[in-house]
Design a protein around this motif. Sequence first.
Motif, PDB file in Angstrom:
ATOM      1  N   GLU A 112       0.605  -1.267   0.001  1.00  0.00           N
ATOM      2  CA  GLU A 112      -0.072   0.033  -0.073  1.00  0.00           C
ATOM      3  C   GLU A 112       0.965   1.153   0.100  1.00  0.00           C
ATOM      4  N   ALA A 113       1.981   1.201   0.872  1.00  0.00           N
ATOM      5  CA  ALA A 113       2.857   2.439   0.851  1.00  0.00           C
ATOM      6  C   ALA A 113       3.360   2.553  -0.319  1.00  0.00           C
ATOM      7  N   PHE A 114       4.052   1.479  -1.233  1.00  0.00           N
ATOM      8  CA  PHE A 114       4.614   1.850  -2.332  1.00  0.00           C
ATOM      9  C   PHE A 114       3.587   2.195  -3.502  1.00  0.00           C
ATOM     10  N   CYS A 115       2.348   1.767  -3.439  1.00  0.00           N
ATOM     11  CA  CYS A 115       1.357   2.101  -4.505  1.00  0.00           C
ATOM     12  C   CYS A 115       1.190   3.592  -4.317  1.00  0.00           C
ATOM     13  N   PHE A 116       1.128   4.054  -3.020  1.00  0.00           N
ATOM     14  CA  PHE A 116       1.047   5.456  -2.756  1.00  0.00           C
ATOM     15  C   PHE A 116       1.966   6.315  -3.256  1.00  0.00           C
ATOM     16  N   MET A 117       3.374   6.025  -2.978  1.00  0.00           N
ATOM     17  CA  MET A 117       4.465   6.398  -3.499  1.00  0.00           C
ATOM     18  C   MET A 117       4.442   6.800  -5.327  1.00  0.00           C
ATOM     19  N   THR A 118       3.977   5.593  -5.840  1.00  0.00           N
ATOM     20  CA  THR A 118       3.748   5.454  -7.344  1.00  0.00           C
ATOM     21  C   THR A 118       2.574   6.555  -7.795  1.00  0.00           C
ATOM     22  N   ARG A 119       1.600   6.806  -7.062  1.00  0.00           N
ATOM     23  CA  ARG A 119       0.677   7.784  -7.579  1.00  0.00           C
ATOM     24  C   ARG A 119       1.370   9.114  -7.173  1.00  0.00           C
ATOM     25  N   ALA A 129       4.409   9.840  -7.451  1.00  0.00           N
ATOM     26  CA  ALA A 129       5.365  10.118  -8.660  1.00  0.00           C
ATOM     27  C   ALA A 129       4.716  10.651  -9.832  1.00  0.00           C
ATOM     28  N   LEU A 130       3.693  10.151  -9.923  1.00  0.00           N
ATOM     29  CA  LEU A 130       2.769  10.463 -11.090  1.00  0.00           C
ATOM     30  C   LEU A 130       2.405  12.151 -11.099  1.00  0.00           C
ATOM     31  N   LEU A 131       1.774  12.342  -9.831  1.00  0.00           N
ATOM     32  CA  LEU A 131       1.410  13.705  -9.656  1.00  0.00           C
ATOM     33  C   LEU A 131       2.653  14.651  -9.692  1.00  0.00           C
ATOM     34  N   ALA A 132       3.764  14.184  -9.178  1.00  0.00           N
ATOM     35  CA  ALA A 132       4.926  15.145  -9.376  1.00  0.00           C
ATOM     36  C   ALA A 132       5.283  15.362 -10.630  1.00  0.00           C
ATOM     37  N   GLU A 133       5.466  14.331 -11.590  1.00  0.00           N
ATOM     38  CA  GLU A 133       5.700  14.670 -12.972  1.00  0.00           C
ATOM     39  C   GLU A 133       4.467  15.640 -13.651  1.00  0.00           C
ATOM     40  N   LYS A 134       3.435  15.408 -13.358  1.00  0.00           N
ATOM     41  CA  LYS A 134       2.495  16.289 -13.973  1.00  0.00           C
ATOM     42  C   LYS A 134       2.423  17.658 -13.503  1.00  0.00           C
ATOM     43  N   HIS A 135       3.053  18.050 -12.213  1.00  0.00           N
ATOM     44  CA  HIS A 135       2.901  19.140 -11.553  1.00  0.00           C
ATOM     45  C   HIS A 135       4.440  19.885 -11.766  1.00  0.00           C
ATOM     46  N   ASP A 136       5.502  18.831 -12.463  1.00  0.00           N
ATOM     47  CA  ASP A 136       6.833  19.305 -12.379  1.00  0.00           C
ATOM     48  C   ASP A 136       7.259  19.855 -11.085  1.00  0.00           C
ATOM     49  N   ASP A 153       4.278  24.246  -3.518  1.00  0.00           N
ATOM     50  CA  ASP A 153       4.549  23.207  -2.351  1.00  0.00           C
ATOM     51  C   ASP A 153       2.896  23.033  -1.890  1.00  0.00           C
ATOM     52  N   VAL A 154       2.231  24.115  -1.805  1.00  0.00           N
ATOM     53  CA  VAL A 154       0.724  24.001  -1.011  1.00  0.00           C
ATOM     54  C   VAL A 154       0.224  23.076  -2.246  1.00  0.00           C
ATOM     55  N   GLU A 155       0.044  23.534  -3.398  1.00  0.00           N
ATOM     56  CA  GLU A 155      -0.521  22.800  -4.615  1.00  0.00           C
ATOM     57  C   GLU A 155      -0.248  21.159  -4.378  1.00  0.00           C
ATOM     58  N   MET A 156       0.850  20.929  -4.360  1.00  0.00           N
ATOM     59  CA  MET A 156       1.401  19.634  -4.412  1.00  0.00           C
ATOM     60  C   MET A 156       0.905  18.898  -3.012  1.00  0.00           C
ATOM     61  N   ALA A 157       0.787  19.415  -1.921  1.00  0.00           N
ATOM     62  CA  ALA A 157       0.407  18.719  -0.730  1.00  0.00           C
ATOM     63  C   ALA A 157      -1.055  18.755  -0.777  1.00  0.00           C
ATOM     64  N   GLU A 158      -1.854  19.587  -1.376  1.00  0.00           N
ATOM     65  CA  GLU A 158      -3.299  19.454  -1.638  1.00  0.00           C
ATOM     66  C   GLU A 158      -3.795  18.347  -2.659  1.00  0.00           C
ATOM     67  N   ALA A 159      -2.669  18.004  -3.501  1.00  0.00           N
ATOM     68  CA  ALA A 159      -2.930  16.946  -4.500  1.00  0.00           C
ATOM     69  C   ALA A 159      -2.484  15.834  -3.692  1.00  0.00           C
ATOM     70  N   ILE A 160      -1.605  15.708  -2.951  1.00  0.00           N
ATOM     71  CA  ILE A 160      -1.385  14.444  -2.377  1.00  0.00           C
ATOM     72  C   ILE A 160      -2.367  14.133  -1.386  1.00  0.00           C
ATOM     73  N   ASN A 161      -2.586  14.981  -0.450  1.00  0.00           N
ATOM     74  CA  ASN A 161      -3.892  14.785   0.289  1.00  0.00           C
ATOM     75  C   ASN A 161      -5.124  14.170  -0.325  1.00  0.00           C
ATOM     76  N   LYS A 162      -5.407  14.691  -1.495  1.00  0.00           N
ATOM     77  CA  LYS A 162      -6.682  14.072  -2.275  1.00  0.00           C
ATOM     78  C   LYS A 162      -6.515  12.720  -2.631  1.00  0.00           C
ATOM     79  N   LEU A 163      -5.220  12.123  -2.757  1.00  0.00           N
ATOM     80  CA  LEU A 163      -5.001  10.492  -3.090  1.00  0.00           C
ATOM     81  C   LEU A 163      -5.493   9.918  -1.733  1.00  0.00           C
ATOM     82  N   LEU A 164      -5.687  10.384  -0.700  1.00  0.00           N
ATOM     83  CA  LEU A 164      -6.061   9.499   0.511  1.00  0.00           C
ATOM     84  C   LEU A 164      -7.358   9.208   0.519  1.00  0.00           C
TER      85      LEU A 164
END
Length: 96
Positions: free
Chosen positions: A41-48, A50-57, A85-96
């Motif tokens: 589960e942790a690794f799947c979350f990291m993969t998701r 990673a995809l966000l990070a590429e999208k957001h550069d 950073d704020v935008e990335m944190a918000e996007a990460i939180n939405k993955l949960l």
Amino acid sequence: MTVARLTENERTTWLSVLDGWVLARDGEAIARQFQFADFSEAFCFMTRIALLAEKHDHHPEWSNVYNRVDVTLTTHDAGGLSHRDVEMAEAINKLL
């Protein structure tokens, strides 16, 4: 491209609405620890992420130990926290 740092007031305001994130590195970064049922589960979350990070550069500093993922966000181009950073944190939180 120059990225503006958040002011102290902006940091305080954004931190109050970013569930689970805390200031780190003397206010120059935000961090959050995530826990999952197991490594898969942790690794799947990291993969998701990673995809966000590429999208957001915008790529996080992170580590993984078994079921835990630690994420730190800062904008090196700004020398501290920025809206990126704020935008990335918000996007990460939405993955949960």
